[in-house]
Design an enzyme around this catalytic site. Structure first.
Site, short mmCIF file in Angstrom:
data_model
loop_
_atom_site.label_atom_id
_atom_site.label_comp_id
_atom_site.label_asym_id
_atom_site.label_seq_id
_atom_site.Cartn_x
_atom_site.Cartn_y
_atom_site.Cartn_z
N GLU A 1 -17.66 -75.43 31.58
CA GLU A 1 -18.29 -74.19 31.13
C GLU A 1 -17.36 -73.35 30.25
O GLU A 1 -16.55 -72.58 30.77
CB GLU A 1 -18.76 -73.35 32.33
CG GLU A 1 -19.44 -72.05 31.87
CD GLU A 1 -19.94 -71.17 33.01
OE1 GLU A 1 -19.73 -71.51 34.19
OE2 GLU A 1 -20.54 -70.13 32.71
N LYS B 84 -21.89 -76.67 30.13
CA LYS B 84 -22.59 -75.39 30.38
C LYS B 84 -22.12 -74.38 29.34
O LYS B 84 -21.12 -73.68 29.54
CB LYS B 84 -22.28 -74.91 31.80
CG LYS B 84 -22.88 -73.54 32.13
CD LYS B 84 -22.93 -73.30 33.63
CE LYS B 84 -23.37 -71.89 33.93
NZ LYS B 84 -23.73 -71.69 35.33
N SER C 274 -26.87 -67.90 31.41
CA SER C 274 -27.74 -66.85 30.84
C SER C 274 -26.92 -65.69 30.28
O SER C 274 -27.39 -64.99 29.36
CB SER C 274 -28.78 -66.37 31.86
OG SER C 274 -28.20 -65.81 33.02
P1 13P Z 1 -25.18 -66.24 34.36
O1 13P Z 1 -26.39 -67.11 34.11
O2 13P Z 1 -25.49 -64.98 35.11
O3 13P Z 1 -24.38 -66.02 33.11
O4 13P Z 1 -24.24 -67.04 35.37
C1 13P Z 1 -24.06 -68.38 35.19
C2 13P Z 1 -22.71 -68.75 35.65
O5 13P Z 1 -22.56 -69.61 36.50
C3 13P Z 1 -21.54 -68.10 35.05
O6 13P Z 1 -20.37 -68.80 35.38
#
Ligand code: 13P
Length: 341
Positions: A178, A220, A262
């Site tokens: 991510e 991600k 998100s």
């Molecule tokens: P959000 O969808 O609230 O951004 O969170 C996703 C997430 O796992 C952030 O590390």
């Protein structure tokens, strides 16, 4: 490492119409969410809230292919003594674990961060696998500002993501990789596009050097959107087209799934953007959600810490999960959204 097994886990997490519930808020982050709804941040309340989500049968069985947990939650039991992990696997979903220890200031790079948590990670993966985790998450954070992000921050975070991903795969765990470019600021969508491309290029280069097998990861990323304070907010179609353009340039087709964060988008924007992307032709990967806020803000508000609101909160969560499931197949509509849960 058995790559076929990793690939099978990843594919199951992002099977058609399924996505990921990011319920891995650290104790500090859930505090912020609970403050908004006036709920005390106690271990029991955190347990009750997450139990509510994991017992939402329709959502968990039909739309949630994986749940990202925090260290406390993967060890926690429901009120009746059932491990929370068992609630997830009984629904046919896959438990995962956040393993990074958060972002701290990066030396020599003003206002930038590096994510920590590599020391001792091999041993932690062995334990988490025993506790039932079959995938993990590590988040690198980048921000657009005057002169930032720097190459130093982009490189350091990509390197950490790659070392984490290699360790995860070594231990039979699918790494969610991510890299999050934050939406804060007043930058344009074009700037977000350019920086997202730079970050992803660097991440995939480091994954290659670390011998991470792309068939056994989930990416991600952020979507390509303008900064929250940018005077020009672009259309759903433009966000979808620019995001897919960048992803096609940077993400090899060997990656089984891309599951977006998100990042502070409204619930409906996050859903509409995902659906518009899935309506575009020739996507080489499964494209779905890994939402925290965009799946949970509504059920949190409906619950507000009251036992008598549990059924209502579960209906609201089931609705958001269904909307995002439709988006994951490009079939979401505003009309579907309006149907009251
Ligand atoms: P959000 O969808 O609230 O951004 O969170 C996703 C997430 O796992 C952030 O590390």
């Amino acid at each position: 490492m058995n790559l076929d097994e990793l690939n099978a886990i990843a594919k199951k997490m992002v099977a058609p119409g399924k996505g990921i519930l990011a319920a891995d808020e650290s104790t500090g982050t859930i505090q912020k969410r609970f403050d908004k709804i006036g709920v005390e941040n106690s271990e029991d309340n955190r347990r009750d809230y997450r139990e509510l989500l994991f017992r939402t049968d329709t959502a968990m069985k039909q739309h949630i292919g994986g749940v990202i947990l925090f260290d406390e939650t993967i060890r926690q039991k429901a009120k009746d003594g059932t491990p929370l992990v068992k609630l997830i696997t009984d629904a046919g979903s896959t438990p995962g674990i956040k393993v990074d220890k958060g972002a701290v200031p990066l030396a020599g790079a003003p206002n930038e961060t590096i994510t920590e948590g590599l020391d001792g990670l091999r041993g932690r993966f062995v334990e988490y696998h025993k506790l039932g985790a079959r995938f993990a998450k590590w988040r690198g954070v980048y921000e657009i500002a005057e002169g930032n992000p720097s190459h130093d921050a982009i490189h350091a975070n990509a390197h950490a993501l790659a070392r984490y991903a290699a360790l995860a795969q070594e231990n039979g765990i699918v790494p969610i990789v991510e890299p999050e470019l934050l939406m804060d600021g007043d930058h344009t969508i074009a700037r977000c596009e350019g920086v997202t491309e730079w970050i992803l290029k660097e991440v995939f280069q480091e994954l290659y050097y670390a011998d991470v097998k792309l068939e056994g990861i989930i990416l991600k990323p952020n979507m390509v959107v303008p900064g929250k304070k940018c005077p020009k907010q672009n259309s759903v179609e433009e966000v979808a087209e620019r995001t897919i353009k960048v992803l096609k340039r940077c993400v090899p087709g060997a990656v089984p799934g891309i599951a977006f964060l998100s990042g502070g988008q409204s619930d409906e924007d996050a859903t509409a953007h995902l659906s518009a992307m899935n309506a575009l032709p020739s996507l080489p990967w499964a494209l779905t959600f890994s939402y925290g806020r965009a799946l949970q803000a509504a059920p949190q508000a409906a619950w507000s810490g009251k036992a008598e609101n549990v059924a209502k909160a579960q209906a609201v969560f089931a609705h958001r999960a269904l909307m995002n499931s439709l988006a994951a197949t490009g079939k979401w509509t505003k009309d579907a959204e309006k149907k009251v849960a």
